[in-house]
Design a protein around this motif. Structure first.
Motif, PDB file in Angstrom:
ATOM      1  N   GLU A  37       0.813  -1.212   0.000  1.00  0.00           N
ATOM      2  CA  GLU A  37       0.000   0.000   0.000  1.00  0.00           C
ATOM      3  C   GLU A  37       0.844   1.258   0.000  1.00  0.00           C
ATOM      4  N   ASN A  38       1.942   1.247   0.740  1.00  0.00           N
ATOM      5  CA  ASN A  38       2.738   2.459   0.872  1.00  0.00           C
ATOM      6  C   ASN A  38       3.334   2.885  -0.460  1.00  0.00           C
ATOM      7  N   VAL A  39       3.768   1.940  -1.268  1.00  0.00           N
ATOM      8  CA  VAL A  39       4.327   2.280  -2.581  1.00  0.00           C
ATOM      9  C   VAL A  39       3.259   2.919  -3.457  1.00  0.00           C
ATOM     10  N   VAL A  40       2.049   2.383  -3.422  1.00  0.00           N
ATOM     11  CA  VAL A  40       0.964   2.955  -4.223  1.00  0.00           C
ATOM     12  C   VAL A  40       0.671   4.386  -3.768  1.00  0.00           C
ATOM     13  N   ARG A  41       0.692   4.619  -2.480  1.00  0.00           N
ATOM     14  CA  ARG A  41       0.434   5.977  -1.975  1.00  0.00           C
ATOM     15  C   ARG A  41       1.537   6.937  -2.420  1.00  0.00           C
ATOM     16  N   LEU A  42       2.770   6.493  -2.352  1.00  0.00           N
ATOM     17  CA  LEU A  42       3.870   7.361  -2.768  1.00  0.00           C
ATOM     18  C   LEU A  42       3.767   7.716  -4.244  1.00  0.00           C
ATOM     19  N   ARG A  43       3.378   6.762  -5.066  1.00  0.00           N
ATOM     20  CA  ARG A  43       3.249   7.047  -6.496  1.00  0.00           C
ATOM     21  C   ARG A  43       2.136   8.052  -6.769  1.00  0.00           C
ATOM     22  N   PHE A  44       1.033   7.959  -6.045  1.00  0.00           N
ATOM     23  CA  PHE A  44      -0.055   8.915  -6.256  1.00  0.00           C
ATOM     24  C   PHE A  44       0.285  10.282  -5.683  1.00  0.00           C
ATOM     25  N   ILE A  45       1.099  10.332  -4.650  1.00  0.00           N
ATOM     26  CA  ILE A  45       1.569  11.629  -4.179  1.00  0.00           C
ATOM     27  C   ILE A  45       2.360  12.323  -5.279  1.00  0.00           C
ATOM     28  N   GLU A  46       3.270  11.583  -5.919  1.00  0.00           N
ATOM     29  CA  GLU A  46       4.046  12.155  -7.018  1.00  0.00           C
ATOM     30  C   GLU A  46       3.133  12.593  -8.159  1.00  0.00           C
ATOM     31  N   TYR A  47       2.112  11.802  -8.447  1.00  0.00           N
ATOM     32  CA  TYR A  47       1.198  12.110  -9.554  1.00  0.00           C
ATOM     33  C   TYR A  47       0.440  13.408  -9.295  1.00  0.00           C
ATOM     34  N   VAL A  48      -0.098  13.580  -8.081  1.00  0.00           N
ATOM     35  CA  VAL A  48      -0.897  14.773  -7.786  1.00  0.00           C
ATOM     36  C   VAL A  48       0.002  16.004  -7.675  1.00  0.00           C
ATOM     37  N   VAL A  49       1.181  15.839  -7.095  1.00  0.00           N
ATOM     38  CA  VAL A  49       2.112  16.967  -7.024  1.00  0.00           C
ATOM     39  C   VAL A  49       2.493  17.425  -8.420  1.00  0.00           C
ATOM     40  N   ARG A  50       2.734  16.487  -9.305  1.00  0.00           N
ATOM     41  CA  ARG A  50       3.058  16.833 -10.692  1.00  0.00           C
ATOM     42  C   ARG A  50       1.893  17.560 -11.355  1.00  0.00           C
ATOM     43  N   PHE A  51       0.653  17.142 -11.056  1.00  0.00           N
ATOM     44  CA  PHE A  51      -0.517  17.804 -11.639  1.00  0.00           C
ATOM     45  C   PHE A  51      -0.584  19.270 -11.215  1.00  0.00           C
ATOM     46  N   VAL A  52      -0.332  19.545  -9.934  1.00  0.00           N
ATOM     47  CA  VAL A  52      -0.386  20.932  -9.450  1.00  0.00           C
ATOM     48  C   VAL A  52       0.696  21.773 -10.122  1.00  0.00           C
ATOM     49  N   ARG A  53       1.881  21.218 -10.293  1.00  0.00           N
ATOM     50  CA  ARG A  53       2.954  21.982 -10.919  1.00  0.00           C
ATOM     51  C   ARG A  53       2.705  22.182 -12.412  1.00  0.00           C
ATOM     52  N   LEU A  54       2.081  21.197 -13.051  1.00  0.00           N
ATOM     53  CA  LEU A  54       1.683  21.397 -14.445  1.00  0.00           C
ATOM     54  C   LEU A  54       0.656  22.518 -14.547  1.00  0.00           C
ATOM     55  N   ALA A  55      -0.270  22.563 -13.576  1.00  0.00           N
ATOM     56  CA  ALA A  55      -1.279  23.621 -13.594  1.00  0.00           C
ATOM     57  C   ALA A  55      -0.640  24.989 -13.443  1.00  0.00           C
ATOM     58  N   SER A  56       0.412  25.080 -12.632  1.00  0.00           N
ATOM     59  CA  SER A  56       1.084  26.371 -12.490  1.00  0.00           C
ATOM     60  C   SER A  56       1.737  26.793 -13.799  1.00  0.00           C
ATOM     61  N   ARG A  57       2.329  25.851 -14.503  1.00  0.00           N
ATOM     62  CA  ARG A  57       2.916  26.181 -15.808  1.00  0.00           C
ATOM     63  C   ARG A  57       1.844  26.565 -16.822  1.00  0.00           C
ATOM     64  N   TYR A  58       0.716  25.847 -16.786  1.00  0.00           N
ATOM     65  CA  TYR A  58      -0.390  26.164 -17.688  1.00  0.00           C
ATOM     66  C   TYR A  58      -0.915  27.575 -17.424  1.00  0.00           C
ATOM     67  N   GLU A  59      -1.080  27.931 -16.146  1.00  0.00           N
ATOM     68  CA  GLU A  59      -1.539  29.274 -15.815  1.00  0.00           C
ATOM     69  C   GLU A  59      -0.563  30.326 -16.315  1.00  0.00           C
ATOM     70  N   GLU A  60       0.706  30.051 -16.146  1.00  0.00           N
ATOM     71  CA  GLU A  60       1.708  31.022 -16.565  1.00  0.00           C
ATOM     72  C   GLU A  60       1.689  31.218 -18.074  1.00  0.00           C
ATOM     73  N   VAL A  61       1.446  30.133 -18.793  1.00  0.00           N
ATOM     74  CA  VAL A  61       1.435  30.221 -20.255  1.00  0.00           C
ATOM     75  C   VAL A  61       0.188  30.934 -20.749  1.00  0.00           C
ATOM     76  N   THR A  62      -0.969  30.623 -20.132  1.00  0.00           N
ATOM     77  CA  THR A  62      -2.222  31.182 -20.628  1.00  0.00           C
ATOM     78  C   THR A  62      -2.499  32.594 -20.123  1.00  0.00           C
ATOM     79  N   SER A  63      -2.070  32.895 -18.893  1.00  0.00           N
ATOM     80  CA  SER A  63      -2.375  34.214 -18.327  1.00  0.00           C
ATOM     81  C   SER A  63      -1.145  35.057 -18.040  1.00  0.00           C
ATOM     82  N   GLY A  64       0.031  34.476 -18.188  1.00  0.00           N
ATOM     83  CA  GLY A  64       1.259  35.229 -17.984  1.00  0.00           C
ATOM     84  C   GLY A  64       1.783  35.231 -16.569  1.00  0.00           C
TER      85      GLY A  64
END
Length: 818
Positions: free
Chosen positions: A587-614
């Motif tokens: 279970e712990n490995v699965v949780r760690l992988r999803f932590i990485e996945y969601v953290v990556r999603f938030v950082r992608l969103a920050s890049r998307y915001e920067e590209v679309t709104s500056g």
């Protein structure tokens, strides 16, 4: 882990009466001041008579219809949680663990007796109270009276967790990513101190424990409701860093003279795995001992052998020139596995704090989890959720929606669920003829899935209803973006939902009116197709190739909004997760992988915001490395990968930006910047560059290492650095490669960093994760540095003056000169 207020706020007892239905019989110690019928129906779920025993979970103080108003106000926690300011004037969430039991009895009218007992607590780790709740309900069946509730209330509140260590956010991240059962064991206070124990230096044991566990306003924005652990200052290290090589060597020579018990050999230990250094030979001792904090100059295993060899000790740095097994963090000896006091107070697994609850002379052992976040409630299981909706029998039906189907009709069911959670859709888990406790577990697992186990996002638990029944259905169903679990199939047609997850049949149904409820517009990806917006670092793609890729993707997006690719990043991710589950990684490995996945999603969103709104407020702005300034933001391999990943996530990012989750992330990042120990640069970006970058220029590597070395000088900064280099991703291995860099300034910087890590027990554990080759390179260079420093000291020290002494036979006394 001192808490203000009781562990258990209320104890409830409900019974089913064949004439009047569910009735709330007792409320101890006082009435809650809310709808008693609602509480009784939540405690006696639909179909409870079909199961001998069932557990249900629900929350109070979520919405106006389940907010309590007791006559005597409850004691509240001190505002130490970083989320308290964001919640405003909302009441503190109360978690309710309920046990319902059915006993068949032919002498009663219905042929069975159904009773339920529940405890209300502020602790999200409610699973620890299951054993005592089982005994209390047995007690009530034997002798039904309010005294049973009083005994349960007193037993839970007498549980002592005052000596439990309180971890900061980064300490929790380190602990949950480590499989070592002795991680942070130095934070555990001995449970009993023998009377004949030697009085420790610098005060009593209790004084040292209090110093170690002082509270502070640290950066634990997603930490538990407890206060934050004290900043473990390292004044010797902070001062030694500012000294010159001559001063540090002088200090080392002085301390060698004043510590006759220190081993006389040219070595140092990494928690029992010693590396020996001599002028012409190197011996690697592969014997890894049990020492936890084998500090600088200490040898956890084989110290007797070291002493017999008669070699000089090498501390390898100015920060390691103190006595044997000395904890520079607290000014006290570092505990080892052979320490009798430590052995009497430490738990078998430091991921938990061992305590007990005494109920009617029954001593119930309790394992209190130390690394949980508020979005993690109960003993949920991501593996169970994933396995249920990853079988070949899973069917996905309903219209395609850009917010949900990020990969068209090939979007995995779990990814559809994640997209629905983060974009604020109403999610309903249906478990017909399934115990309500199992349904509640799926809801809690979904909250952990969407939040990245509480590490990356928050705001799911406050709109979650692990078990929801017909009573109050109109109220919870009107909650925006609810996440609810039900056992009655009537809810499939009687209330409004956007995504239905049928646990029994593995159906995933998107509501037919999803487009009416959530109309979509094409994502603002126009700027994404420009050269300037997607410029990534060190890309080999030409201008013509970038333009060709952009044109091709623009044409593709015009054809369809639901392009399905079997090799999409989400599908590859889910294949890895399922493979890990099949291979029994846990279970712990699965949780760690999803932590990485969601953290990556938030950082992608920050890049998307920067590209679309500056601009963006979610994360550091994206910037490439320039002369004298480090880069920042999310790291991509090249422009093509950046465009591909941003375009694939554009629709669900647009949906997520309209939710409260986005607002929470913005406020959390601002709080991180104000409270983090390492400030002034994007540490995540620099480590990603070292881990994934190709052909990095020497100037950038030098600046990265110099910045890290300058900003890792205290315990808090060490912990923050280690939290960004988890052991399952190689630990400090990306940093260790700098030991072999061609420039001496880079090698010297990494020596400073590793010397600082070695001054703390947790840093020693991370250095142990390096292979022997990397550790030997570190020891060899550290030894060479100290050798050079010692030679400089010998050259600068003036020769001792010769003092002529008169022989005693010629003294005035002997010559009779008196």
């Amino acid at each position: 882990m001192a808490t203000k207020g009781p562990h258990c706020s209320f104890v409830l007892l409900a019974e089913f009466d064949i004439d009047s239905g569910a009735q709330l019989t007792y409320q101890f110690p006082q009435p809650l001041g809310t709808d008693e019928g609602l509480l009784a129906n939540l405690m006696l779920p639909d179909g409870a008579e079909r199961h001998f025993e069932d557990w249900t979970i629900f929350f109070l103080n979520q919405t106006p219809f389940n907010t309590i108003a007791p006559v005597l106000a409850l004691e509240t926690h001190e505002p130490n949680d970083d989320h308290s300011s964001a919640k405003g004037s909302h009441s503190e969430l109360i978690y309710v663990l309920n046990l319902v039991r059915t006993k068949h009895d032919k002498s009663v009218r219905r042929g069975a007796v159904v009773k339920a007992m529940a405890i209300c607590t502020r602790h999200p780790f409610i699973q620890i109270f299951k054993p005592v709740l089982l005994l209390a309900l047995d007690d009530y069946f034997a002798s039904p009276s309010q005294d049973c509730l009083a005994r349960l209330f007193d037993a839970i509140n007498s549980m002592d967790i005052s000596t439990a260590p309180v971890l900061t956010r980064f300490e929790k991240l380190i602990m949950r990513a480590s499989e070592r059962k002795d991680i942070f064991s130095e934070k555990f206070a001995p449970s009993k101190v023998p009377d004949m124990a030697v009085t420790p230096l610098n005060g009593s044991q209790a004084t040292r424990t209090n110093i170690q566990h002082q509270t502070t306003s640290s950066s634990s924005s997603h930490s538990s409701e407890e206060s934050i652990v004290a900043k473990n200052r390292n004044p010797y290290i902070d001062g030694a860093r500012d000294q010159t090589a001559v001063e540090s060597s002088t200090t080392s020579l002085y301390q060698q003279q004043h510590h006759p018990s220190s081993p006389s050999d040219s070595s140092f230990s990494l928690g029992g795995s010693a590396v020996w250094v001599n002028d012409e030979s190197v011996i690697l001792d592969s014997q890894v001992g049990l020492a936890i904090g084998g500090g600088p100059g200490s040898v956890a295993s084989g110290s007797g052998t070291l002493a017999s060899r008669g070699r000089r000790s090498t501390d390898a740095s100015s920060s390691s020139s103190s006595g044997l097994e000395t904890d520079h963090t607290h000014g006290a000896p570092i505990p080892t596995a052979s320490d009798s006091q430590l052995r009497s107070g430490i738990s078998k697994d430091t991921h938990f704090f061992q305590t007990s609850i005494i109920y009617r002379e029954h001593h119930l052992p309790i394992k209190l989890p130390l690394a949980t976040f508020p979005e993690e409630v109960g003993d949920y299981s991501l593996m169970q959720l994933i396995q249920t909706f990853s079988t070949p029998q899973v069917t996905v039906s309903g219209p395609l929606h850009p917010h949900l189907h990020s990969n068209g009709n090939l979007t995995h069911a779990i990814i559809i669920l994640f997209n629905a959670l983060v974009t604020g859709k109403r999610v309903l888990f249906l478990g017909h003829n399934i115990p309500a406790g199992q349904v509640a577990s799926y809801v809690l697992s979904a909250c952990a899935l969407g939040s990245g186990c509480g590490v990356a996002m928050r705001g799911f638990i406050e709109r979650a209803f692990p078990y929801a029944g017909l009573a109050g259905g109109e109220d919870w169903a009107s909650t925006p973006a609810y996440i609810a679990g039900v056992t009655n199939p009537i809810f499939e047609t009687s209330i409004a939902w956007d995504l239905l997850m049928d646990i029994g049949t593995a159906r995933v149904v998107v509501h037919r009116d999803i487009h009416i409820n959530f109309p979509t517009t094409p994502p603002a990806i126009g700027p994404l197709l420009t050269r300037q917006a997607i410029r990534a670092e060190n890309s080999a793609a030409s201008e013509e190739e970038i333009a060709r890729i952009a044109t091709r993707d623009r044409e593709t997006s015009q054809k369809t909004d639901f392009t399905a690719k079997a090799d999409s990043l989400d599908n590859i991710f889910m294949e890895d997760i399922i493979s890990a589950i099949t291979s029994r990684f846990g279970e712990n490995v699965v949780r760690l992988r999803f932590i990485e996945y969601v953290v990556r999603f938030v950082r992608l969103a920050s890049r998307y915001e920067e590209v679309t709104s500056g601009t963006t407020k979610l994360f550091y702005p994206s910037a490439a490395f320039g002369e004298g300034s480090l880069g920042s933001g999310v790291v991509f391999p090249d422009e093509a990968a950046a465009l591909k990943e941003l375009a694939a996530n554009a629709s669900r990012i647009e949906g997520w930006r309209r939710t409260k989750l986005h607002q929470y992330c913005v406020s959390d990042f601002q709080r991180f910047q104000a409270t983090n120990s390492i400030k002034g640069f994007d540490l995540t970006h620099q480590l990603s560059r070292l881990r994934f970058g190709k052909n990095l220029p020497d100037v950038e590597i030098e600046l990265i290492m110099r910045k890290i070395a300058e900003n890792v000088r205290s315990y808090e900064q060490v912990v923050e650095l280690l939290a960004h280099t988890p052991l399952h991703l190689g630990g400090p291995q990306p940093l260790s490669f700098c030991l072999f860099h061609q420039q001496e300034v880079v090698r010297e910087a990494i020596l400073d960093v590793f010397n600082e890590l070695r001054a703390h027990p947790v840093g020693v554990m991370f250095l142990q994760a390096l292979n022997h080759f990397q550790r030997y390179a570190y020891v060899r260079q550290a030894h060479a540095r100290e050798t050079r420093s010692r030679e400089q000291v010998q050259q600068l020290m003036p020769p001792l003056p010769y003092v002529a002494r008169t022989p005693s036979s010629r003294s005035e006394v002997s010559l009779g000169g008196i």
